[in-house]
Design an enzyme around this catalytic site. Structure first.
Site, PDB file in Angstrom:
ATOM      1  N   ASP A  76       0.864  -1.186   0.000  1.00  0.00           N
ATOM      2  CA  ASP A  76       0.000   0.000   0.000  1.00  0.00           C
ATOM      3  C   ASP A  76       0.905   1.243   0.000  1.00  0.00           C
ATOM      4  OD1 ASP A  76      -2.089   1.748   0.390  1.00  0.00           O
ATOM      5  OD2 ASP A  76      -2.567   1.115   2.415  1.00  0.00           O
ATOM      6  N   ARG A  91     -11.539 -12.891   5.115  1.00  0.00           N
ATOM      7  CA  ARG A  91     -10.356 -13.556   4.530  1.00  0.00           C
ATOM      8  C   ARG A  91     -10.736 -14.784   3.708  1.00  0.00           C
ATOM      9  NH1 ARG A  91      -5.824 -11.296   7.032  1.00  0.00           N
ATOM     10  NH2 ARG A  91      -6.062 -10.769   9.212  1.00  0.00           N
TER      11      ARG A  91
END
Ligand code: 5GP
Length: 179
Positions: A107, A169
């Site tokens: 990121d 997830r």
């Protein structure tokens, strides 16, 4: 699977389908198999987010390879050391190894920028980064990603190992926050 999913209090919509991800994982595995044809790489998968990607990728690696799983813990150091990242579970000697880091997403680049020098310190023969996703627009600390799945816009994603507050997830594709 439905194209919308509720994870805790938020709605997510499909972004990358399971088949699209698998095709890209195969492409990356082929590239690594070629590049490391006469080597014995050591993969270091960074938990938790990369576990699904690491598992699918590692199954397609055909050169003799090892894998270990680590967790990164981040804490505030002294003023001079700033943010400190420590690796939990790094039980291999990296000296003269060909190391490949497996990440779910890069990121800002902050995590890897803080962590890579610790790995370099052990003098691996080579050190490459493999990340499923990269948010180029969010870059604060540029990281060279040697094997990249997808360049994505600066949006929040879950699924295929990535979480929203611990959940999501288990989704078998990558989904983005619906607005
Ligand atoms: P960086 O240090 O590069 O800013 O952050 C990397 C870590 O932030 C990733 O390993 C991941 O845990 C988390 N992260 C960044 N963007 C996202 C996102 O869109 N979704 C999820 N689930 N985690 C993210």
């Amino acid at each position: 699977m439905a194209s919308m999913e509720q994870v805790l209090d938020k709605q997510f919509k499909s972004y990358l389908e399971k088949e699209t991800i698998q095709t890209e994982v195969e492409r990356i595995a082929n590239a690594i198999n070629t590049d490391y044809a006469d080597k014995n790489p050591l993969f270091i998968a960074i938990l938790n987010g990369s576990f699904m990607f690491a598992s699918d990728l590692f199954k397609l690696i055909h050169v003799p390879a090892e894998i270990c799983f680590i967790k990164l813990a981040s804490y505030r150091g002294t003023q001079s050391t700033g943010q400190v990242i420590t690796a939990i579970g790094l039980d291999r000697d990296l000296f003269e190894r060909d190391v490949i880091i497996i990440e779910d997403i890069v990121d800002t680049g902050k995590t890897l920028t803080a962590f890579l020098p610790q790995l370099q310190h052990q003098q691996p023969r080579s050190l490459r980064i493999c990340s499923l996703l990269h948010k180029k627009a969010a870059t604060v600390h540029p990281i060279q990603i040697d094997y990249l799945g997808f360049e994505i816009p600066d949006l929040f994603v879950v699924g295929y190992g990535l979480d929203y507050n611990g959940f999501g997830r288990n989704l078998n594709k990558i989904m983005q926050l619906a607005d």
